[in-house]
Design a protein around this motif. Structure first.
Motif, PDB file in Angstrom:
ATOM      1  N   ALA A 250       8.958   0.548   4.015  1.00  0.00           N
ATOM      2  CA  ALA A 250       7.493   0.485   3.943  1.00  0.00           C
ATOM      3  C   ALA A 250       6.967   0.833   2.556  1.00  0.00           C
ATOM      4  O   ALA A 250       5.794   0.598   2.259  1.00  0.00           O
ATOM      5  N   GLY A 251       7.821   1.387   1.695  1.00  0.00           N
ATOM      6  CA  GLY A 251       7.365   1.735   0.352  1.00  0.00           C
ATOM      7  C   GLY A 251       7.689   0.667  -0.670  1.00  0.00           C
ATOM      8  O   GLY A 251       6.933   0.458  -1.620  1.00  0.00           O
ATOM      9  N   THR A 252       8.797  -0.022  -0.472  1.00  0.00           N
ATOM     10  CA  THR A 252       9.294  -0.917  -1.526  1.00  0.00           C
ATOM     11  C   THR A 252       9.028  -2.393  -1.247  1.00  0.00           C
ATOM     12  O   THR A 252       9.323  -3.234  -2.096  1.00  0.00           O
ATOM     13  N   THR A 253       8.487  -2.710  -0.084  1.00  0.00           N
ATOM     14  CA  THR A 253       8.265  -4.112   0.258  1.00  0.00           C
ATOM     15  C   THR A 253       6.796  -4.470   0.046  1.00  0.00           C
ATOM     16  O   THR A 253       5.930  -3.980   0.754  1.00  0.00           O
ATOM     17  N   MET A 255       3.159  -6.201   0.086  1.00  0.00           N
ATOM     18  CA  MET A 255       2.441  -6.726   1.251  1.00  0.00           C
ATOM     19  C   MET A 255       2.713  -8.216   1.486  1.00  0.00           C
ATOM     20  O   MET A 255       2.921  -8.620   2.631  1.00  0.00           O
ATOM     21  N   PRO A 256       2.705  -9.065   0.442  1.00  0.00           N
ATOM     22  CA  PRO A 256       2.874 -10.500   0.727  1.00  0.00           C
ATOM     23  C   PRO A 256       4.285 -10.856   1.192  1.00  0.00           C
ATOM     24  O   PRO A 256       4.503 -11.934   1.722  1.00  0.00           O
ATOM     25  N   GLU A 257       5.254  -9.930   0.977  1.00  0.00           N
ATOM     26  CA  GLU A 257       6.647 -10.236   1.349  1.00  0.00           C
ATOM     27  C   GLU A 257       6.966  -9.823   2.786  1.00  0.00           C
ATOM     28  O   GLU A 257       8.071 -10.059   3.257  1.00  0.00           O
ATOM     29  N   ARG A 258       6.022  -9.164   3.439  1.00  0.00           N
ATOM     30  CA  ARG A 258       6.350  -8.564   4.725  1.00  0.00           C
ATOM     31  C   ARG A 258       6.401  -9.561   5.867  1.00  0.00           C
ATOM     32  O   ARG A 258       5.650 -10.527   5.883  1.00  0.00           O
ATOM     33  N   ILE A 300       8.713  -0.999   8.142  1.00  0.00           N
ATOM     34  CA  ILE A 300       7.914  -2.115   8.666  1.00  0.00           C
ATOM     35  C   ILE A 300       8.522  -2.566   9.995  1.00  0.00           C
ATOM     36  O   ILE A 300       9.733  -2.792  10.067  1.00  0.00           O
TER      37      ILE A 300
ATOM     38  N   ARG B 277      -4.867  -5.114   1.567  1.00  0.00           N
ATOM     39  CA  ARG B 277      -4.587  -6.341   0.823  1.00  0.00           C
ATOM     40  C   ARG B 277      -5.783  -6.918   0.096  1.00  0.00           C
ATOM     41  O   ARG B 277      -5.622  -7.764  -0.789  1.00  0.00           O
ATOM     42  N   THR B 286       1.043   0.607   5.939  1.00  0.00           N
ATOM     43  CA  THR B 286       1.941   0.251   7.036  1.00  0.00           C
ATOM     44  C   THR B 286       1.588   1.000   8.315  1.00  0.00           C
ATOM     45  O   THR B 286       1.397   2.213   8.289  1.00  0.00           O
ATOM     46  N   ARG B 311       0.595   3.925   0.344  1.00  0.00           N
ATOM     47  CA  ARG B 311       1.293   4.309  -0.890  1.00  0.00           C
ATOM     48  C   ARG B 311       0.697   3.577  -2.092  1.00  0.00           C
ATOM     49  O   ARG B 311       0.425   2.376  -2.025  1.00  0.00           O
ATOM     50  N   GLY B 378       8.091   2.285  -4.900  1.00  0.00           N
ATOM     51  CA  GLY B 378       7.488   2.569  -3.600  1.00  0.00           C
ATOM     52  C   GLY B 378       8.279   3.607  -2.830  1.00  0.00           C
ATOM     53  O   GLY B 378       7.784   4.215  -1.895  1.00  0.00           O
TER      54      GLY B 378
END
Lengths: 432, 432
Positions: A250-253, A255-258, A300, B277, B286, B311, B378
């Motif tokens: 949830a920290g490294t992904t 928003m558009p990649e989720r 996520i 977003r 999240t 975050r 992140g």
């Protein structure tokens, strides 16, 4: 001129309202309160709810009490092979099929004191009232207190009225629940699982079936209407939905990649609500169960499983709604980059009430000066099994606040008495 | 002219790219593969992931292997009171604070072979490379392999770098996890819980801290950029949300009468996504955890508990987003007739990377002909604890597909070698 003809003549003269007998409201209440003892929580009082799950000791004790009331009303109760308590009162014409009526006395755990009990105790009260008025109907009358209506035991198991409707399989007798076998549970009630097929009633073996019940919803209470005339018991379609996204950090992904399965599930939950509500009618749709995997604040959601349940009198209508939901689900899957599968898990047909009986109930209410409203039953009832065999009608009384299956379940005593009088009045008309 | 000055002269002549030594990419890979044995699943191979949870036997064995590598690189590793492995390489000026660098080798259960390992093995590779090139830096160099970075053990427990940053309480030593006490766990690594305060580093006790790490997200991989220059480690705010509706019968409760907690939760989940977003930036939000009560297909959800995690590098920005979410939650509560409470459960400050070090890393990459991109981290890292004490910088290499904390976690060997070379090049510049 026998009494019935005399009453008929009075009815023609517009005096019927005063003529037919009325139930004893005080006795009705007293019997309901007395029944509530069986399964009452320790140290509790009336209104603290009841746990009288089918086949429990409390259920057996409650049934014994009900049978004592039937005997006091001059009936000779017997227990059929499925554990239903049945008793007949002769009419003046033994060749005619009886008017059948009744309900159940088993409850959900921590249930209320009115669900099933009102219809059961009122059925006996009707007999007692007729006895006291010295009235004999043309058709025989038959009271049935159905076993295991709630289906809590054995996670559904053998419903007494379902067995009477002929809808049951031998394998169900081998179900085990809480260390008890279904066949032994039926024996505990005095039934005979080996001869359970004999509990089946033939189509046409009764003239009509009538059931008085609490609404369990808040429609009548909110509208201030004392009697509901049930149009039928709704069809139910249940779907199991699986939404596959991708569980990621949830920290490294970004928003558009989720590919967030819960975001997709949220859109679908709202879509179910919108689709069900956007056209007129009494249909309902519910997402009641939802689970998230892995379900951690910092991951996520990768997978969501959820249920969709649709109910309406029209099976076609809910099938059409389901199609619209499927179409919307496809769009949601595309925009959220998830995979959504929807699988139908159950279908229960609707059971329509006889239009003629609905009119009879309305006419009875008119004679009693009670306002009515037609409405579907969103909950299942023994009546739906009887509808397979003959004309069926149901009378609803208000549930205060629409609360049911909870200790707070309550119907005003006045409404209980009104319901019993409508049942009596309808029986008199139908059995004539 | 010593070698360093000679190299400086070459740099001025634009020839530095050819002049500085390069790590041994084959050895780096060999050491990473050898380390992967400790905690590898039975019968597995490299790439099948690793379970090297802090304080486990696999962790102890892996640490022993890492210390053997340090010794082979001429270092004399010692274990500090918190269980961190530290070793110093002298510079030409002993009066100067050292350049500190390192990472961790503990993993999550079923984790991958690159998270932490790449930075740890590269730190040792840098020392070995300097040895082979016969180079001595002006400042001392210090390698630290931090204990318990993942925080799996003791559900967070004592992070080695956190203890070094002075952020720990004595009570944490009494935590019990899997039958093991935190103090005994530290002893298992060779630490000394009674003297854990001595693991604390004074502010300014190092000149700067550098850490090479895999990105754990997919930004670099997707953009085809080999090196990420970390702007900082994000602030994290976590909220616990409770939504109270009313659990009622899904068949008997008309749609307009419902107080559906899951419907409200769905609107809020979508609102979190939209609010996060709708403005530019790398902030993420999240809803990862959600539970429904009573969670039955035929009961309207009466209660939902869910988490919201926000975050961003800017703590102010996520505080502002939280305010917008609270405002939206009030509207949702009003339209769904539910009660929504939002409680802040955690706040972690952001840790910004030194702008000067970011420029150093970019200059190093320019010399190495490697494209870079600035990005926030992140995920949390040991570097955030060091940022409390002095200037910090982090170098990211791509994670293929953005996958991390899973056996499929992978970073190309070429990218690992690039990262180690950037670390080396940056150290040479910072330590000069």
């Amino acid at each position: 001129m026998n009494r019935r003809r005399f009453l008929g003549a009075l009815a023609l003269a517009g005096l019927a309202r005063a003529a037919n007998p009325r139930v004893n409201a005080a006795r009705l209440r007293q019997h309901l309160e007395a029944l509530s003892v069986f399964g009452r929580p320790a140290g509790g009082a009336f209104g603290d709810g009841v746990s009288r799950v089918a086949y429990s000791d409390a259920d057996v004790a409650g049934r014994r009490y009900v049978m004592s009331l039937m005997e006091a009303a001059g009936l000779k109760p017997r227990i059929d092979a499925a554990g239903n308590i049945v008793a007949r009162r002769a009419g003046t014409d033994a060749s005619l099929a009886p008017v059948l009526f009744g309900s159940h006395i088993d409850s959900v755990p921590n249930g209320g004191n009115f669900d099933g009990d009102v219809g059961s105790i009122s059925a006996i009260e009707v007999i007692q009232t007729l006895n006291e008025a010295g009235m004999v109907t043309r058709r025989p009358l038959e009271v049935s207190i159905w076993s295991n209506e709630e289906g809590v035991a054995f996670n559904n198991g053998v419903y007494g009225s379902r067995a009477a409707g002929g809808d049951f399989t031998a394998a169900e007798l081998d179900l085990v629940w809480n260390g008890m076998k279904q066949s032994d549970a039926i024996r505990k009630l005095g039934g005979d699982p080996e001869r359970i097929a004999e509990a089946r009633r033939a189509p046409g073996s009764f003239y009509c079936y009538l059931e008085l019940h609490i609404e369990q919803g808040g429609t009548l209470d909110k509208a201030g209407i004392p009697i509901g005339v049930v149009e039928g018991i709704v069809a139910i379609d249940r779907y199991e939905v699986e939404i596959r996204g991708f569980a990621n950090h949830a920290g490294t992904t970004p928003m558009p990649e989720r590919r967030d399965a819960l975001l997709a599930a949220s859109h679908l939950t709202i879509a179910v609500n919108e689709i069900v509500r956007r056209e007129p009618g009494r249909q309902v749709g519910t997402v009641g169960q939802l689970s998230v995997t892995p379900n951690a604040p910092n991951v996520i959601p990768g997978l969501v499983r959820m249920t969709i349940e649709l109910r309406d009198l029209s099976a076609e209508k809910i099938a059409k709604l389901a199609e619209e939901i499927r179409t919307r689900a496809k769009q949601i899957a595309a925009t959220t980059d998830t995979g959504i599968t929807i699988r139908q898990a159950a279908h229960h047909d609707s059971a329509l009430a006889s239009p003629e009986i609905q009119k009879s109930i309305e006419a009875a209410c008119a004679r009693l000066g009670l306002r009515t409203s037609r409405l579907p039953s969103g909950a299942g009832h023994d009546a739906q099994n009887m509808a397979r065999l003959g004309p069926m009608g149901m009378i609803f009384i208000p549930s205060v606040g629409g609360i049911s299956h909870a200790p707070q379940e309550f119907s005003r005593w006045e409404d209980c008495a009104n319901g019993a009088n409508v049942l009596l009045e309808t029986i008199l008309e139908r059995a004539s």
